[in-house]
Design a protein around this motif. Sequence first.
Motif, PDB file in Angstrom:
ATOM      1  N   SER A 105     107.694 -48.888 -15.665  1.00  0.00           N
ATOM      2  CA  SER A 105     109.027 -48.416 -15.299  1.00  0.00           C
ATOM      3  C   SER A 105     108.938 -47.192 -14.391  1.00  0.00           C
ATOM      4  O   SER A 105     107.993 -46.412 -14.469  1.00  0.00           O
ATOM      5  CB  SER A 105     109.790 -48.072 -16.570  1.00  0.00           C
ATOM      6  OG  SER A 105     110.892 -47.268 -16.267  1.00  0.00           O
ATOM      7  N   THR A 106     109.948 -47.042 -13.519  1.00  0.00           N
ATOM      8  CA  THR A 106     109.962 -45.852 -12.669  1.00  0.00           C
ATOM      9  C   THR A 106     110.472 -44.652 -13.439  1.00  0.00           C
ATOM     10  O   THR A 106     110.385 -43.529 -12.982  1.00  0.00           O
ATOM     11  CB  THR A 106     110.856 -46.072 -11.438  1.00  0.00           C
ATOM     12  OG1 THR A 106     112.101 -46.600 -11.889  1.00  0.00           O
ATOM     13  CG2 THR A 106     110.214 -47.036 -10.460  1.00  0.00           C
ATOM     14  N   ASN A 107     111.035 -44.919 -14.617  1.00  0.00           N
ATOM     15  CA  ASN A 107     111.491 -43.830 -15.467  1.00  0.00           C
ATOM     16  C   ASN A 107     110.285 -43.199 -16.161  1.00  0.00           C
ATOM     17  O   ASN A 107     109.588 -43.843 -16.940  1.00  0.00           O
ATOM     18  CB  ASN A 107     112.472 -44.388 -16.499  1.00  0.00           C
ATOM     19  CG  ASN A 107     113.146 -43.302 -17.302  1.00  0.00           C
ATOM     20  OD1 ASN A 107     112.547 -42.282 -17.606  1.00  0.00           O
ATOM     21  ND2 ASN A 107     114.406 -43.520 -17.621  1.00  0.00           N
ATOM     22  N   TRP A 108     110.075 -41.916 -15.863  1.00  0.00           N
ATOM     23  CA  TRP A 108     108.868 -41.232 -16.341  1.00  0.00           C
ATOM     24  C   TRP A 108     108.787 -41.256 -17.866  1.00  0.00           C
ATOM     25  O   TRP A 108     107.747 -41.567 -18.438  1.00  0.00           O
ATOM     26  CB  TRP A 108     108.909 -39.778 -15.843  1.00  0.00           C
ATOM     27  CG  TRP A 108     107.706 -38.987 -16.196  1.00  0.00           C
ATOM     28  CD1 TRP A 108     106.525 -38.957 -15.517  1.00  0.00           C
ATOM     29  CD2 TRP A 108     107.545 -38.101 -17.307  1.00  0.00           C
ATOM     30  NE1 TRP A 108     105.653 -38.114 -16.141  1.00  0.00           N
ATOM     31  CE2 TRP A 108     106.256 -37.575 -17.243  1.00  0.00           C
ATOM     32  CE3 TRP A 108     108.386 -37.712 -18.351  1.00  0.00           C
ATOM     33  CZ2 TRP A 108     105.771 -36.664 -18.171  1.00  0.00           C
ATOM     34  CZ3 TRP A 108     107.901 -36.813 -19.286  1.00  0.00           C
ATOM     35  CH2 TRP A 108     106.605 -36.297 -19.192  1.00  0.00           C
ATOM     36  N   LEU A 109     109.928 -40.984 -18.515  1.00  0.00           N
ATOM     37  CA  LEU A 109     109.959 -40.906 -19.973  1.00  0.00           C
ATOM     38  C   LEU A 109     109.573 -42.254 -20.585  1.00  0.00           C
ATOM     39  O   LEU A 109     108.748 -42.334 -21.494  1.00  0.00           O
ATOM     40  CB  LEU A 109     111.364 -40.502 -20.410  1.00  0.00           C
ATOM     41  CG  LEU A 109     111.509 -39.792 -21.738  1.00  0.00           C
ATOM     42  CD1 LEU A 109     110.630 -38.573 -21.789  1.00  0.00           C
ATOM     43  CD2 LEU A 109     112.966 -39.412 -21.943  1.00  0.00           C
ATOM     44  N   VAL A 110     110.175 -43.329 -20.043  1.00  0.00           N
ATOM     45  CA  VAL A 110     109.923 -44.667 -20.584  1.00  0.00           C
ATOM     46  C   VAL A 110     108.454 -45.034 -20.427  1.00  0.00           C
ATOM     47  O   VAL A 110     107.798 -45.483 -21.371  1.00  0.00           O
ATOM     48  CB  VAL A 110     110.821 -45.706 -19.881  1.00  0.00           C
ATOM     49  CG1 VAL A 110     110.431 -47.109 -20.299  1.00  0.00           C
ATOM     50  CG2 VAL A 110     112.275 -45.451 -20.199  1.00  0.00           C
ATOM     51  N   ILE A 113     106.216 -43.052 -22.850  1.00  0.00           N
ATOM     52  CA  ILE A 113     106.302 -43.507 -24.243  1.00  0.00           C
ATOM     53  C   ILE A 113     105.528 -44.815 -24.407  1.00  0.00           C
ATOM     54  O   ILE A 113     104.790 -44.996 -25.378  1.00  0.00           O
ATOM     55  CB  ILE A 113     107.775 -43.661 -24.667  1.00  0.00           C
ATOM     56  CG1 ILE A 113     108.394 -42.273 -24.786  1.00  0.00           C
ATOM     57  CG2 ILE A 113     107.897 -44.403 -25.984  1.00  0.00           C
ATOM     58  CD1 ILE A 113     109.848 -42.272 -25.131  1.00  0.00           C
ATOM     59  N   GLU A 119      98.167 -46.649 -26.145  1.00  0.00           N
ATOM     60  CA  GLU A 119      96.900 -45.963 -26.436  1.00  0.00           C
ATOM     61  C   GLU A 119      96.714 -45.749 -27.938  1.00  0.00           C
ATOM     62  O   GLU A 119      95.640 -45.971 -28.479  1.00  0.00           O
ATOM     63  CB  GLU A 119      96.843 -44.616 -25.713  1.00  0.00           C
ATOM     64  CG  GLU A 119      96.591 -44.715 -24.227  1.00  0.00           C
ATOM     65  CD  GLU A 119      95.219 -45.302 -23.910  1.00  0.00           C
ATOM     66  OE1 GLU A 119      94.337 -45.266 -24.783  1.00  0.00           O
ATOM     67  OE2 GLU A 119      95.045 -45.812 -22.783  1.00  0.00           O
ATOM     68  N   VAL A 120      97.779 -45.300 -28.602  1.00  0.00           N
ATOM     69  CA  VAL A 120      97.646 -44.993 -30.027  1.00  0.00           C
ATOM     70  C   VAL A 120      97.408 -46.262 -30.833  1.00  0.00           C
ATOM     71  O   VAL A 120      96.489 -46.341 -31.648  1.00  0.00           O
ATOM     72  CB  VAL A 120      98.899 -44.238 -30.532  1.00  0.00           C
ATOM     73  CG1 VAL A 120      98.878 -44.139 -32.049  1.00  0.00           C
ATOM     74  CG2 VAL A 120      98.952 -42.856 -29.923  1.00  0.00           C
ATOM     75  N   PHE A 265      97.971 -54.628 -27.131  1.00  0.00           N
ATOM     76  CA  PHE A 265      97.026 -55.335 -26.254  1.00  0.00           C
ATOM     77  C   PHE A 265      97.775 -56.274 -25.305  1.00  0.00           C
ATOM     78  O   PHE A 265      97.419 -56.397 -24.134  1.00  0.00           O
ATOM     79  CB  PHE A 265      96.023 -56.126 -27.096  1.00  0.00           C
ATOM     80  CG  PHE A 265      95.021 -55.254 -27.791  1.00  0.00           C
ATOM     81  CD1 PHE A 265      93.841 -54.885 -27.172  1.00  0.00           C
ATOM     82  CD2 PHE A 265      95.273 -54.787 -29.061  1.00  0.00           C
ATOM     83  CE1 PHE A 265      92.928 -54.073 -27.807  1.00  0.00           C
ATOM     84  CE2 PHE A 265      94.367 -53.966 -29.705  1.00  0.00           C
ATOM     85  CZ  PHE A 265      93.194 -53.612 -29.073  1.00  0.00           C
TER      86      PHE A 265
ATOM     87  N   ASN B  30     112.397 -38.966 -11.261  1.00  0.00           N
ATOM     88  CA  ASN B  30     111.687 -39.658 -12.335  1.00  0.00           C
ATOM     89  C   ASN B  30     112.533 -40.032 -13.534  1.00  0.00           C
ATOM     90  O   ASN B  30     112.129 -40.880 -14.318  1.00  0.00           O
ATOM     91  CB  ASN B  30     110.517 -38.807 -12.811  1.00  0.00           C
ATOM     92  CG  ASN B  30     109.468 -38.686 -11.751  1.00  0.00           C
ATOM     93  OD1 ASN B  30     108.952 -39.679 -11.263  1.00  0.00           O
ATOM     94  ND2 ASN B  30     109.179 -37.464 -11.355  1.00  0.00           N
ATOM     95  N   LEU B  31     113.646 -39.377 -13.731  1.00  0.00           N
ATOM     96  CA  LEU B  31     114.417 -39.676 -14.931  1.00  0.00           C
ATOM     97  C   LEU B  31     115.807 -40.219 -14.632  1.00  0.00           C
ATOM     98  O   LEU B  31     116.363 -40.970 -15.410  1.00  0.00           O
ATOM     99  CB  LEU B  31     114.542 -38.420 -15.799  1.00  0.00           C
ATOM    100  CG  LEU B  31     113.247 -37.904 -16.409  1.00  0.00           C
ATOM    101  CD1 LEU B  31     113.532 -36.670 -17.239  1.00  0.00           C
ATOM    102  CD2 LEU B  31     112.593 -38.956 -17.272  1.00  0.00           C
ATOM    103  N   ASN B  37     118.351 -46.329 -15.437  1.00  0.00           N
ATOM    104  CA  ASN B  37     117.342 -45.357 -15.826  1.00  0.00           C
ATOM    105  C   ASN B  37     117.958 -44.117 -16.438  1.00  0.00           C
ATOM    106  O   ASN B  37     117.433 -43.577 -17.413  1.00  0.00           O
ATOM    107  CB  ASN B  37     116.502 -44.962 -14.604  1.00  0.00           C
ATOM    108  CG  ASN B  37     115.274 -45.831 -14.492  1.00  0.00           C
ATOM    109  OD1 ASN B  37     114.883 -46.468 -15.465  1.00  0.00           O
ATOM    110  ND2 ASN B  37     114.678 -45.865 -13.336  1.00  0.00           N
ATOM    111  N   ILE B  44     116.886 -42.346 -24.955  1.00  0.00           N
ATOM    112  CA  ILE B  44     115.604 -41.903 -25.518  1.00  0.00           C
ATOM    113  C   ILE B  44     115.687 -40.444 -25.926  1.00  0.00           C
ATOM    114  O   ILE B  44     115.194 -40.047 -26.988  1.00  0.00           O
ATOM    115  CB  ILE B  44     114.473 -42.119 -24.499  1.00  0.00           C
ATOM    116  CG1 ILE B  44     114.256 -43.612 -24.303  1.00  0.00           C
ATOM    117  CG2 ILE B  44     113.191 -41.469 -24.961  1.00  0.00           C
ATOM    118  CD1 ILE B  44     113.255 -43.927 -23.250  1.00  0.00           C
ATOM    119  N   PHE B 344      91.132 -42.726 -34.043  1.00  0.00           N
ATOM    120  CA  PHE B 344      91.692 -42.640 -32.697  1.00  0.00           C
ATOM    121  C   PHE B 344      90.783 -41.818 -31.796  1.00  0.00           C
ATOM    122  O   PHE B 344      90.485 -42.219 -30.668  1.00  0.00           O
ATOM    123  CB  PHE B 344      93.087 -42.014 -32.742  1.00  0.00           C
ATOM    124  CG  PHE B 344      93.691 -41.845 -31.389  1.00  0.00           C
ATOM    125  CD1 PHE B 344      94.262 -42.913 -30.742  1.00  0.00           C
ATOM    126  CD2 PHE B 344      93.652 -40.618 -30.746  1.00  0.00           C
ATOM    127  CE1 PHE B 344      94.795 -42.770 -29.482  1.00  0.00           C
ATOM    128  CE2 PHE B 344      94.188 -40.466 -29.481  1.00  0.00           C
ATOM    129  CZ  PHE B 344      94.759 -41.545 -28.852  1.00  0.00           C
TER     130      PHE B 344
END
Lengths: 382, 367
Positions: A105-110, A113, A119-120, A265, B30-31, B37, B44, B344
């Motif tokens: 997504s271009t939304n940084w927050l999305v 997350i 990763e986690v 995955f 970006n937001l 968006n 969020i 982890f």
Amino acid sequence: MPFWLDSDKRAIFYQIFTFLMVGLLAYYLVNNTLINLEKQNIASGFEFLEKEAAFEIGETPIQYSAADSYGRALIVGALNTLKVSFVGIILCLIIGIIVGVARLSTNWLVSRIALIYIEVMQNIPVLLQLFFWYALFYESFPGPRQALNPIDGLFICNRGVAMGIPASHPAHKFIIIALVLGLVISFIIKKWAKKRQDETGTDFPVFWTSVGITLGLPLVVWLIAGAPSEMDIPALKGFNFKGGLMMSPEFIALLLGLVIYTSAFVAEAVRAGIQAVSRGQTEAAMSIGLKKSHILNLVVLPQALRIIIPPLTSQMLNLTKNSSLAIAIGFPDFVSVANTTINQTGQSIEGVALIMLCYLTFSLSTSVFMNWYNKKSKLVER
Amino acid sequence: MAIIAIDKEKIARIKPPVIKTGVIGWLKENLFNGVINSLLTIIIFLFMVKFVPPFIKWAFVDSVWFSTSQVCKECEGACWSAITKNFRFMIFGIYPYELHWRPFVSMLSLFTLLYFTYYRKYWSKTLLYAWLAGLVAMAVLMKGGIFGLTPVPTEMWGGLPLTLLLSIFGLTAAYPLGVILALGRDSKLPGIRYMCVTYIELIRGVPLISLLFMASIIFPLFLPEGVTINKILRAQAAIIFFTAAYIAEVVRGGLQGMNKGQYEAADALGLNYYQTMRLIILPQALKIVIPPTVSVLVSAFKDTSLVVIISLYDLLFAAKTVIQKPQWNGFSTEVYIFVAILYFLGCFSMSNFSRKLEEELDTDKRS
């Protein structure tokens, strides 16, 4: 020419030698096993499958009681494995695709997350995740009497989740038939629309028509049947809920753990697949004036899917295989039932062989299906 | 002709519009680029406002770190004391308490070796020998029995050292086996090829659990009477056989990625099969597949947690034991979060390593 200088003869010699060594090893092991079995008075063979199992199983998709045979108990286990894998695969595909797209997504927050999620979840063993969800369920939720009731007909307690489902009605059968019919008709429309587009170039709104037909037909049947809306709401009887759809904490923990772990995955595979389609393809599609939905459906997805599907296959197989961890939290899947059988009868070799056979069947049939799909999607390639 | 004086310095001093740079520009870019968006960002953000502060309050503000379990039961927040009070037990399992320095030193030397392996400038034969010596030294330290060290039976090994041991030894032994299987699968001899294919597909088709069961209950039947192999070694063997099949598939990918010209060049030089493989093919093929090999290592590391099911005392089992103690009952969230962080860290640093290697090993810049 002496035979050791002739490469063909040497090749035959190598193979015979290898077979001989493997054969000798196998003979040695089998011989030992036979001697050991005789000493422990264990009769080998699968006769035990006919005997009475004499243990209860917590969750039974088909009729089962302790008086039934081991064979039936194992079938119940296999069905439980299938159930959790099937639901798991569907949920994991949905979540995985959403997270994978969110990652781009271009939304940084999305995208951040999504990255953290991937990763986690990838880096924590799935068994640990199962334990975590199971413990969380048991420790955080109240008993059946104080069950949480966030929306009508849904109860969450430490005995599981109880959900209201439509009370059984003769019309249900026809609604399902209508649904299947709707799907078939949508499929035919899609074929027809593609053919017409190839011939005349006229566009047809396949997606919305299909949605309309697939949902509309069952709705019509439902209305004709007099709109039966009675619900089977779970009610507290004694120490637990009766009625409705009851899911045990084991099943939910297993499902949650498997889905969350595997979807990370899947998300990675989806991201990699979409990124692999070069930006030029989208730009070329835009320059010939395709609509946004057409760019995705006709240009990007067909190419991305070809890359995504092989890793996706192996992730689905992984989910099925990982469902064997159910034994650790007490969900009666195939491995768990087979383990109980082994403990009761002492038929360890047969038991483990059955486990392997069961999973090999699942694995091979999934990969046969996926190979078929792979071949089909490869045909798109020129 | 009017002369327009241009104050060049002034132009240089004029800043770009605020809307394009700085915090606001970044936020817009970006937001809040577009309606959907912006909506997503707001949703969020609301979620985070609802859930993050309570979590921080639970984990850090209201939590207790070094108290008795009684204090914990009365406290609202997280009970990290369940970890700090049982720390040594969780890390070392049931290894004799006064001998904990031995697994500790083993792990320390393992981490030192891993540190040097992380940087490619240290890669040399010396490091390889150091690894071999280190592995032997670690095993001796854990086991004892010589140099005046008290022997510790393997039944007492546990915790993090056991987890590390199973994964490190597992990979070291599985790697050569996997390479042999991959070569076998690529072989021209049909007999050997089919044998390898059967093995690889069979192992990859079944869950690790079934192999662990086999190791724990069937394997003793395979041995002649009187011969016993301890449980850790049997589980280790299962992990090795399992991992080898996956490594074989990874290596096969590398072999298939090899240019046919490499084989032909080797043939033209008159090299035989072993020379071709050892000198030409494998060095290149194995280099290509280092990143996927590391991901096999990562999954092997995670998979060692499965030995819990056959009751080996690894890190996860030790954690479970802590939770089952009556006084720490009910604090499983905290304990599992701690174990999850350990796993982890291990996995994340390994995958980081693989990413770093991938960049460094990309020497084939011509293509």
